[in-house]
Design a protein around this motif. Structure first.
Motif, PDB file in Angstrom:
ATOM      1  N   ASP A  56      16.108   6.331 -18.267  1.00 14.41           N
ATOM      2  CA  ASP A  56      15.464   7.634 -18.121  1.00 14.41           C
ATOM      3  C   ASP A  56      16.291   8.635 -17.329  1.00 14.41           C
ATOM      4  O   ASP A  56      15.986   9.820 -17.313  1.00 14.41           O
ATOM      5  CB  ASP A  56      14.102   7.440 -17.448  1.00 14.41           C
ATOM      6  CG  ASP A  56      13.246   8.687 -17.503  1.00 14.41           C
ATOM      7  OD1 ASP A  56      13.245   9.354 -18.551  1.00 14.41           O
ATOM      8  OD2 ASP A  56      12.577   8.994 -16.502  1.00 14.41           O
ATOM      9  N   ARG A  57      17.333   8.191 -16.661  1.00 15.99           N
ATOM     10  CA  ARG A  57      18.087   9.097 -15.792  1.00 15.99           C
ATOM     11  C   ARG A  57      18.722  10.246 -16.572  1.00 15.99           C
ATOM     12  O   ARG A  57      18.744  11.383 -16.101  1.00 15.99           O
ATOM     13  CB  ARG A  57      19.155   8.312 -15.037  1.00 15.99           C
ATOM     14  CG  ARG A  57      20.023   9.176 -14.145  1.00 15.99           C
ATOM     15  CD  ARG A  57      21.039   8.359 -13.362  1.00 15.99           C
ATOM     16  NE  ARG A  57      22.005   9.212 -12.718  1.00 15.99           N
ATOM     17  CZ  ARG A  57      21.819   9.827 -11.555  1.00 15.99           C
ATOM     18  NH1 ARG A  57      20.692   9.645 -10.907  1.00 15.99           N
ATOM     19  NH2 ARG A  57      22.749  10.591 -11.032  1.00 15.99           N
ATOM     20  N   GLN A  58      19.216   9.966 -17.776  1.00 21.54           N
ATOM     21  CA  GLN A  58      19.866  11.017 -18.560  1.00 21.54           C
ATOM     22  C   GLN A  58      18.895  12.149 -18.885  1.00 21.54           C
ATOM     23  O   GLN A  58      19.266  13.320 -18.853  1.00 21.54           O
ATOM     24  CB  GLN A  58      20.448  10.436 -19.849  1.00 21.54           C
ATOM     25  CG  GLN A  58      21.162  11.472 -20.718  1.00 21.54           C
ATOM     26  CD  GLN A  58      21.940  10.835 -21.851  1.00 21.54           C
ATOM     27  OE1 GLN A  58      22.347   9.686 -21.762  1.00 21.54           O
ATOM     28  NE2 GLN A  58      22.143  11.571 -22.919  1.00 21.54           N
ATOM     29  N   ARG A  59      17.641  11.807 -19.192  1.00 22.88           N
ATOM     30  CA  ARG A  59      16.662  12.852 -19.497  1.00 22.88           C
ATOM     31  C   ARG A  59      16.303  13.661 -18.248  1.00 22.88           C
ATOM     32  O   ARG A  59      15.992  14.855 -18.334  1.00 22.88           O
ATOM     33  CB  ARG A  59      15.395  12.210 -20.068  1.00 22.88           C
ATOM     34  CG  ARG A  59      14.404  13.203 -20.659  1.00 22.88           C
ATOM     35  CD  ARG A  59      13.201  12.486 -21.234  1.00 22.88           C
ATOM     36  NE  ARG A  59      12.430  11.839 -20.176  1.00 22.88           N
ATOM     37  CZ  ARG A  59      11.467  12.452 -19.485  1.00 22.88           C
ATOM     38  NH1 ARG A  59      11.186  13.717 -19.727  1.00 22.88           N
ATOM     39  NH2 ARG A  59      10.811  11.817 -18.563  1.00 22.88           N
ATOM     40  N   PRO A  69      28.172   7.143 -19.103  1.00 20.23           N
ATOM     41  CA  PRO A  69      27.394   7.434 -20.319  1.00 20.23           C
ATOM     42  C   PRO A  69      26.619   6.223 -20.798  1.00 20.23           C
ATOM     43  O   PRO A  69      27.040   5.069 -20.627  1.00 20.23           O
ATOM     44  CB  PRO A  69      28.472   7.851 -21.330  1.00 20.23           C
ATOM     45  CG  PRO A  69      29.742   7.252 -20.823  1.00 20.23           C
ATOM     46  CD  PRO A  69      29.626   7.226 -19.333  1.00 20.23           C
ATOM     47  N   ILE A  70      25.451   6.500 -21.387  1.00 19.38           N
ATOM     48  CA  ILE A  70      24.593   5.425 -21.878  1.00 19.38           C
ATOM     49  C   ILE A  70      25.101   4.933 -23.227  1.00 19.38           C
ATOM     50  O   ILE A  70      25.412   5.732 -24.120  1.00 19.38           O
ATOM     51  CB  ILE A  70      23.138   5.921 -22.009  1.00 19.38           C
ATOM     52  CG1 ILE A  70      22.590   6.295 -20.631  1.00 19.38           C
ATOM     53  CG2 ILE A  70      22.254   4.868 -22.656  1.00 19.38           C
ATOM     54  CD1 ILE A  70      21.191   6.842 -20.673  1.00 19.38           C
ATOM     55  N   ASN A 763      22.492  -1.213 -12.065  1.00 15.60           N
ATOM     56  CA  ASN A 763      21.921  -0.805 -13.344  1.00 15.60           C
ATOM     57  C   ASN A 763      20.846   0.259 -13.148  1.00 15.60           C
ATOM     58  O   ASN A 763      20.806   1.275 -13.871  1.00 15.60           O
ATOM     59  CB  ASN A 763      21.328  -2.025 -14.053  1.00 15.60           C
ATOM     60  CG  ASN A 763      20.615  -1.651 -15.340  1.00 15.60           C
ATOM     61  OD1 ASN A 763      21.225  -1.432 -16.378  1.00 15.60           O
ATOM     62  ND2 ASN A 763      19.282  -1.580 -15.289  1.00 15.60           N
ATOM     63  N   GLN A 764      19.978   0.046 -12.174  1.00 17.10           N
ATOM     64  CA  GLN A 764      18.898   1.002 -11.943  1.00 17.10           C
ATOM     65  C   GLN A 764      19.421   2.345 -11.446  1.00 17.10           C
ATOM     66  O   GLN A 764      18.923   3.403 -11.839  1.00 17.10           O
ATOM     67  CB  GLN A 764      17.901   0.431 -10.931  1.00 17.10           C
ATOM     68  CG  GLN A 764      17.208  -0.853 -11.372  1.00 17.10           C
ATOM     69  CD  GLN A 764      16.375  -0.676 -12.625  1.00 17.10           C
ATOM     70  OE1 GLN A 764      16.861  -0.872 -13.730  1.00 17.10           O
ATOM     71  NE2 GLN A 764      15.130  -0.296 -12.451  1.00 17.10           N
ATOM     72  N   VAL A 765      20.419   2.309 -10.579  1.00 13.99           N
ATOM     73  CA  VAL A 765      20.965   3.555 -10.033  1.00 13.99           C
ATOM     74  C   VAL A 765      21.663   4.366 -11.114  1.00 13.99           C
ATOM     75  O   VAL A 765      21.553   5.595 -11.183  1.00 13.99           O
ATOM     76  CB  VAL A 765      21.924   3.230  -8.866  1.00 13.99           C
ATOM     77  CG1 VAL A 765      22.829   4.412  -8.561  1.00 13.99           C
ATOM     78  CG2 VAL A 765      21.133   2.838  -7.630  1.00 13.99           C
ATOM     79  N   VAL A 766      22.382   3.689 -11.991  1.00 15.25           N
ATOM     80  CA  VAL A 766      23.159   4.397 -13.012  1.00 15.25           C
ATOM     81  C   VAL A 766      22.284   4.905 -14.147  1.00 15.25           C
ATOM     82  O   VAL A 766      22.489   6.015 -14.659  1.00 15.25           O
ATOM     83  CB  VAL A 766      24.271   3.470 -13.549  1.00 15.25           C
ATOM     84  CG1 VAL A 766      24.947   4.086 -14.770  1.00 15.25           C
ATOM     85  CG2 VAL A 766      25.302   3.194 -12.475  1.00 15.25           C
ATOM     86  N   TYR A 767      21.262   4.151 -14.539  1.00 18.19           N
ATOM     87  CA  TYR A 767      20.517   4.473 -15.756  1.00 18.19           C
ATOM     88  C   TYR A 767      19.061   4.876 -15.521  1.00 18.19           C
ATOM     89  O   TYR A 767      18.449   5.463 -16.418  1.00 18.19           O
ATOM     90  CB  TYR A 767      20.538   3.276 -16.712  1.00 18.19           C
ATOM     91  CG  TYR A 767      21.919   2.916 -17.184  1.00 18.19           C
ATOM     92  CD1 TYR A 767      22.689   3.829 -17.895  1.00 18.19           C
ATOM     93  CD2 TYR A 767      22.468   1.673 -16.902  1.00 18.19           C
ATOM     94  CE1 TYR A 767      23.966   3.504 -18.326  1.00 18.19           C
ATOM     95  CE2 TYR A 767      23.743   1.331 -17.335  1.00 18.19           C
ATOM     96  CZ  TYR A 767      24.490   2.254 -18.044  1.00 18.19           C
ATOM     97  OH  TYR A 767      25.752   1.935 -18.463  1.00 18.19           O
ATOM     98  N   VAL A 768      18.484   4.588 -14.350  1.00 18.66           N
ATOM     99  CA  VAL A 768      17.042   4.814 -14.171  1.00 18.66           C
ATOM    100  C   VAL A 768      16.757   5.785 -13.035  1.00 18.66           C
ATOM    101  O   VAL A 768      16.138   6.834 -13.244  1.00 18.66           O
ATOM    102  CB  VAL A 768      16.309   3.476 -13.939  1.00 18.66           C
ATOM    103  CG1 VAL A 768      14.813   3.721 -13.713  1.00 18.66           C
ATOM    104  CG2 VAL A 768      16.514   2.537 -15.113  1.00 18.66           C
ATOM    105  N   TYR A 769      17.166   5.440 -11.829  1.00 22.75           N
ATOM    106  CA  TYR A 769      16.768   6.221 -10.659  1.00 22.75           C
ATOM    107  C   TYR A 769      17.357   7.629 -10.708  1.00 22.75           C
ATOM    108  O   TYR A 769      18.534   7.817 -11.050  1.00 22.75           O
ATOM    109  CB  TYR A 769      17.213   5.536  -9.375  1.00 22.75           C
ATOM    110  CG  TYR A 769      16.530   4.216  -9.113  1.00 22.75           C
ATOM    111  CD1 TYR A 769      15.190   4.029  -9.396  1.00 22.75           C
ATOM    112  CD2 TYR A 769      17.234   3.138  -8.571  1.00 22.75           C
ATOM    113  CE1 TYR A 769      14.560   2.817  -9.154  1.00 22.75           C
ATOM    114  CE2 TYR A 769      16.619   1.927  -8.314  1.00 22.75           C
ATOM    115  CZ  TYR A 769      15.275   1.775  -8.619  1.00 22.75           C
ATOM    116  OH  TYR A 769      14.659   0.571  -8.366  1.00 22.75           O
ATOM    117  N   ALA A 770      16.533   8.604 -10.327  1.00 19.82           N
ATOM    118  CA  ALA A 770      16.983   9.999 -10.258  1.00 19.82           C
ATOM    119  C   ALA A 770      16.283  10.650  -9.070  1.00 19.82           C
ATOM    120  O   ALA A 770      15.190  11.200  -9.198  1.00 19.82           O
ATOM    121  CB  ALA A 770      16.665  10.743 -11.547  1.00 19.82           C
TER     122      ALA A 770
END
Length: 879
Positions: A56-59, A69-70, A763-770
């Motif tokens: 969700d981080r990208q959104r 990048p995802i 993983n969470q920091v790169v792709y989820v947490y914002a």
């Protein structure tokens, strides 16, 4: 008194957590291993099916701000994300922000502090302990418990602890070097001289005096100190009225969106039942109910609330800009130049003022009288019709020299151009002189202390009254300067010579500020913090009380005493009751521990009224760590911290032995604890059950009638809660340090935990947490200090344990180690942390000289958001 006596009896009968045998640990590993496999397969499948939740981080931040990048695969490849995470470099991770970056560096630091000692423990300590022949089996064979009393092998643990401490000191120093380098780049980098982030040029101003509580007065005051370098200044206001209206308006627009979504999904008009007042006669009124179109009703309400919001915003902005008729900054500077004690009310002696005027060097057109006339014209008090000597002498009496070629004018209480009033003025001066003599006489008897006490109490009461009564203009403000040299000077130099007046600090990001608390006076928050810290310390000391109550009430025996619940004791011949007695207390204690950070957060937000979310997370980190240590002590020893402290005070010689006698016998318990953390805790971090359940319930309850606002709430930002996560890692590290020399086997499990934790959180920091704000990694220092605290605790416990093994000289070697550890912590604070709080003047000047853009700042960045909040309208419907 009966309840207190029963509670004391319950605490005395408190049972320690039982140590786990080898078979029990194996069963725990198998059970949690099955849970781990199921949870990881579930996560892997959901990650492929719901990338909007698990990537969700990208959104949230946009593809341009993604550090990595995802990569979305067209086909499901089990655990392919693990290899992707392992390929991420630390340079790439710097793009996620320093807060998250240094949290990952902290996890890596914990890994090295457990993996390297585990390696050397296997080579050195295991053979020494395993061959000691003490007759121990299982986990205790390769442990210090297997060594005979007063054996020569007791020299190895203190030497190993010294090596562990020195290695921790060396590793932390390397991390701090990286920390200070990135902190300087964060505060201002030569390579980013084309970009000027307004946050780094902004200051938080506290304890603003009444006369400067307006945007213009605060601007003028600092422009006088930093000429031409002030971009904007804002004084905060109490906007409680606007906060209530804004919340009400959000509820209205949510209802309107729901009505529109219902009409769009069903084609039916939604109706709203309203109550209408009917006047029956002059003394009695009745009410009737009417059904109206809900869409029209909420649109009408929303329109009126938007108009009311705009009106209040305009009124508050006018008050903030003009200060509600308060005096100007120049007037405050004049009055502040005459200072005595804590109040600006000093009666000038006439002869002393004449001596001051006689020695003044005024060089304005070479004419003294003309200079004073110009000074009076500057203040709008020029005397154009009087040239009397007495008038000029009185004017000179009220001038105070504050430096070469500069003076300010103290406005007299009476008009100086009326010759008939000069006699009265002289009489007032004589009366003032007599009052000064009387005040000096009173002071010799100590009554001046009493007067000062009441004066200080009156000031505190005024602050509380201003806060409670909702005074519009607060003592807090924000200032934005145009260059970093001015910013660095303002932060590192006292702005005003008056005590308890105008305190300056670096401003947080606007997203980090708790705007509903920003107007609270700093003295109020300081007092509430002191009281809250006292309550927290008392709660940690008395932590055995809730643990004892849980053991009593979270049991099948107690549940069986309730009406209609006796069947619990007889199900499956009592086996179900045995199961409940084993798991209910553990479950209840886990729930209580999980609630602690929530309680601490509400305490910081609503009682202490802290002004930034990063400060709230810092307070949660400190307090949660304290309670986790207290929980371990109470759980393992089944003792009251208060009672233990009393015993140690009565007999200090038994202090070390008290701590060292219990902890070394709980190796199996803590190994089981680490297995549960690895196989049960880490998968729950990945799963994001909250977001998945919110989406499931929304689809189940609303179906096609979902509004965009409801969907946005499902996909809201998932923040990394540092106040929760840092203490969890610290708890594992403290347990590892405690058993590093006693039972080195625990170091292996700890290293495994930190290795997998690094993968999971990366993983969470790169792709989820914002996260909504960026604090620049300030919590890293707080967590590192807790590493030194954990080391000190482990050293004390090891000394106590060695004393129980009839050793004298081995614990004597360890005696200076706790002091060395705490001294190292203090030195690192001075060497690294204090230097990282702000830019050096040298670096600030270099960046200003190389800066290309001179003033790209916006005007309302640090204006309270409620004052600039736009009218609210319903979001577009989902199709």
């Amino acid at each position: 008194m009966g309840f207190l006596e029963d509670l004391e009896e319950v605490i005395d009968n408190l049972k320690p957590a039982p140590d786990a045998s080898t078979n029990a640990v194996a069963f725990t590993a198998v059970l949690n291993g099955i849970f781990f496999v199921v949870m990881m397969l579930t996560y892997d499948g959901l990650r492929f099916l719901l990338p909007s939740i698990y990537a969700d981080r990208q959104r949230q931040v946009g593809s341009e701000r993604m550090a990595v990048p995802i990569r979305l695969n067209e086909h499901w490849i089990p655990f392919s994300w693990v290899w992707t995470v392992l390929e991420i470099s630390w340079e790439q991770l710097q793009g996620v922000g320093l807060d998250a970056y240094f949290f990952l560096r902290f996890i890596q630091l914990c890994f090295w502090l457990t993996a390297v000692p585990a390696f050397w423990a296997i080579i050195i300590l295991w053979p020494v302990y395993a061959t000691a022949g003490g007759g121990k089996e299982g986990f205790y064979k390769p442990s210090l418990a297997n060594v005979d009393q007063a054996s020569w092998r007791l020299w190895f643990p203190p030497v190993f602890m010294w090596g562990l401490t020195l290695y921790a000191k060396f590793t932390i120093a390397k991390e701090y070097e990286q920390y200070i380098k990135l902190r300087m780049d964060f505060l201002g980098s030569k390579e980013r001289r084309c970009i000027k982030n307004q946050r780094y040029y902004s200051l938080l101003i506290e304890k603003i005096p009444d006369a400067l509580r307006s945007d213009k007065a605060l601007y003028d005051y600092f422009d006088n100190i930093f000429p031409g370098q002030v971009h904007s200044a804002y004084v905060m206001l109490d906007l409680s009225e606007l906060e209530k209206l804004s919340a009400k308006r959000l509820r209205t627009v949510a209802n309107l969106e729901g009505a529109l979504a219902y009409f769009h999904a069903t084609g039916k008009i939604p109706w709203k039942r309203i109550r209408r007042r009917i006047k029956c006669n002059a003394w009695h009124s009745d009410f009737d109910y009417e059904m109206i179109n809900a869409i029209d009703y909420f649109r009408c309400i929303l329109r009126g609330e938007n108009e009311e919001m705009a009106r209040l915003q305009y009124e508050k902005q006018v008050i903030a800009e003009n200060g509600g008729g308060l005096r100007s900054a120049r007037s405050w500077i004049e009055r502040s130049s005459i200072y005595n004690g804590s109040k600006i009310h000093h009666t000038l002696d006439t002869e002393l003022n004449r001596n001051i005027v006689a020695h003044m060097k005024i060089d304005v057109k070479g004419d003294e009288e003309e200079s004073f006339t110009l000074a009076r014209e500057r203040e709008g008090r020029a005397c154009s019709t009087c040239n009397d000597e007495a008038c000029n002498e009185n004017l000179m009496t009220n001038c105070i020299d504050i430096g070469e070629n500069h003076f300010f004018y103290e406005e007299p209480s009476q008009g100086i151009c009326n010759n008939d009033e000069n006699v009265a003025t002289g009489n007032m001066k004589q009366l003032g002189s007599k009052c000064n003599i009387l005040r000096k006489c009173v002071g010799h008897f100590g009554l001046d202390m009493l007067i000062a006490f009441f004066s200080r109490a009156q000031q505190d009461i005024d602050i509380v009254v201003d806060t409670v009564s909702g005074t519009y203009l607060a003592s807090t403000g924000f200032l934005t300067l145009r260059d970093l040299v001015s910013v660095t000077t303002a932060v590192s130099t006292p702005i005003c010579h008056l005590p308890n007046t105008i305190e300056v600090a670096m401003a947080s990001e606007p997203q980090d500020i708790v705007w509903q608390n920003i107007h609270i006076h700093k003295d109020i928050t300081s007092k509430t913090r002191a009281l809250a810290n006292a309550m927290i310390a008392l709660g940690a000391i008395l932590w055995s009380i809730p643990v004892a109550l849980i053991q009593v009430y979270a049991s099948a025996d107690y549940l069986g005493t309730l009406s209609g619940m006796k069947w619990i004791l007889t199900v499956h011949d009592g086996r179900f009751a045995t199961f409940l007695n084993g798991y209910l207390p553990v479950l209840a204690l886990l729930v209580l521990i999980m609630l602690l950070p929530v309680i601490f957060q509400q305490l910081s937000l609503r009682y202490e009224r802290r002004k930034s979310y990063s400060e709230i997370q810092k307070s949660i980190l400190r307090r949660f760590f304290l309670f986790q240590l207290s929980n371990i002590y109470v759980t393992v020893t089944a003792g009251s911290v208060w009672r233990s402290l009393g015993d140690i005070v009565e007999n200090p010689s038994k202090g070390f032995q008290y701590f060292g006698a219990v902890f070394p016998t709980m190796v199996g318990y803590f190994i089981s604890f680490l297995i549960v953390k690895i196989l049960g805790g880490l998968p729950m971090v990945l799963l994001r059950l909250g977001a998945v359940l919110r989406l499931a319930f929304l689809n189940m309850l609303c179906g096609k009638r979902k509004t965009q606002r409801q969907v946005d709430n499902v996909y809201k930002k998932q923040e990394l809660l540092y106040g929760w996560e840092y203490p969890n890692a610290l708890l594992v590290l403290v347990v590892s340090f405690t058993y590093a020399c006693i039972s080195p086997l625990i170091l292996i499990f700890s290293a495994i935990y930190f290795f997998f934790a690094l993968i999971v959180y990366m993983n969470q920091v790169v792709y989820v947490y914002a996260n909504a704000y960026e604090g620049g990694g300030l919590l890293f220092r707080v967590a590192v200090n807790r590493i030194f605290v954990g080391l000190t605790i482990s050293q004390v416990i090891l000394m106590g344990y060695l004393l129980t093994r009839e050793g004298f000289f081995p614990p004597l070697i360890l005696l200076p180690l706790p002091f060395f550890t705490l001294w190292t912590m203090k030195c690192y604070e001075e060497i690294y942390f204090e230097r990282s709080l702000q830019l050096s003047l040298e670096r600030a000047q270099s960046i200003d000289r190389l800066s290309i853009i001179h003033d790209p700042f916006a005007n309302d960045v640090y204006r309270q958001p409620l004052l600039t909040e736009a009218p609210v309208h319903p979001l577009p419907l989902r199709h």
